[in-house]
Design an enzyme around this catalytic site. Structure first.
Site, PDB file in Angstrom:
ATOM      1  N   ARG A  62      74.979  83.320 -56.120  1.00 31.25           N
ATOM      2  CA  ARG A  62      76.123  84.600 -55.409  1.00 31.25           C
ATOM      3  C   ARG A  62      76.635  84.741 -55.622  1.00 31.25           C
ATOM      4  NH1 ARG A  62      75.945  86.453 -49.901  1.00 31.25           N
ATOM      5  NH2 ARG A  62      75.219  84.442 -49.349  1.00 31.25           N
ATOM      6  N   ALA A  73      71.410  84.154 -43.363  1.00 36.52           N
ATOM      7  CA  ALA A  73      72.107  84.670 -42.988  1.00 36.52           C
ATOM      8  C   ALA A  73      72.699  86.130 -43.779  1.00 36.52           C
ATOM      9  CB  ALA A  73      73.745  83.866 -43.850  1.00 36.52           C
ATOM     10  N   GLU A  92      65.188  87.016 -45.098  1.00 39.26           N
ATOM     11  CA  GLU A  92      65.435  85.754 -46.085  1.00 39.26           C
ATOM     12  C   GLU A  92      64.420  84.958 -46.839  1.00 39.26           C
ATOM     13  OE1 GLU A  92      69.719  84.072 -45.865  1.00 39.26           O
ATOM     14  OE2 GLU A  92      70.275  86.644 -45.967  1.00 39.26           O
ATOM     15  N   GLY A 111      92.850  82.295 -42.159  1.00 36.87           N
ATOM     16  CA  GLY A 111      94.347  82.538 -42.726  1.00 36.87           C
ATOM     17  C   GLY A 111      94.543  83.834 -43.275  1.00 36.87           C
TER      18      GLY A 111
END
Length: 186
Positions: A62, A73, A92, A111
């Site tokens: 990443r 995903a 993938e 949040g």
């Protein structure tokens, strides 16, 4: 005790996200600012389990966090979540599934974000060979591990991607016959 939005302005926007700076009144009555990331498309997470009870994972790098071991995903590309899940699994891993079960919905980083996510269990796997999304997304390897080992990888800290951890938890609940309530259900 709730939040009140006084104003909102977009400070950044691209194809994937929009960032706003909101002037708010907090639950304690004080005024402040709140930065919010709006993910522009829902995400999908696929827990793919083969007939030998092995979980399919992708080893990737990443940009934000470096090496990672994750469930397949990706984002919905203006398509229904199940269609996106099917596409992501194929792109993938080169696999397709005969059976799909919606096993959970969640919100990432709630949040600071509005980022809806859908979790699917995929079974009855067959290889179709289409690996179009692997290089673009930094996927190095597709691996299959026994179900118990996947849980050990979470427990041991080898799987640290929060959504993969949560997706595997939803799958574990499903396998034990516990059906989590989905948002919007009563």
């Amino acid at each position: 005790m709730s939040w009140e939005q006084l104003s909102s302005r977009t400070v950044y926007r691209n194809r994937w996200i929009e960032v706003t700076e909101d002037r708010v009144v907090r639950p304690d009555g004080e005024r402040g600012i709140y930065g919010v990331v709006q993910v522009r498309q829902p995400a999908v997470f696929v827990v793919a389990i083969d007939d030998a009870d092995q979980v399919v994972l992708v080893r990737m790098t990443r940009y934000t966090t470096g090496p990672s071991l994750e469930v397949p995903a990706g984002a919905c590309d203006d398509e229904p979540p199940l269609e996106a899940a099917r596409r992501e699994l194929r792109e993938e891993t080169g696999l397709q599934a005969r059976e799909w079960t919606a096993i959970g919905r969640m919100n990432a980083l709630n949040g600071i974000c509005r980022a809806p996510e859908h979790v699917y269990l995929a079974t009855g796997l067959t290889q179709v060979g289409d690996l179009g999304g692997r290089v673009e997304e930094g996927i190095h390897e597709v691996v299959s591990v026994p179900w118990s080992e996947a849980l050990e990888l979470v427990a041991g800290g080898a799987i640290t991607d929060g959504e993969s951890v949560a997706a595997l938890m939803y799958a574990d609940l499903h396998r034990r016959g516990i059906r989590p309530g989905l948002p919007g259900e009563s």
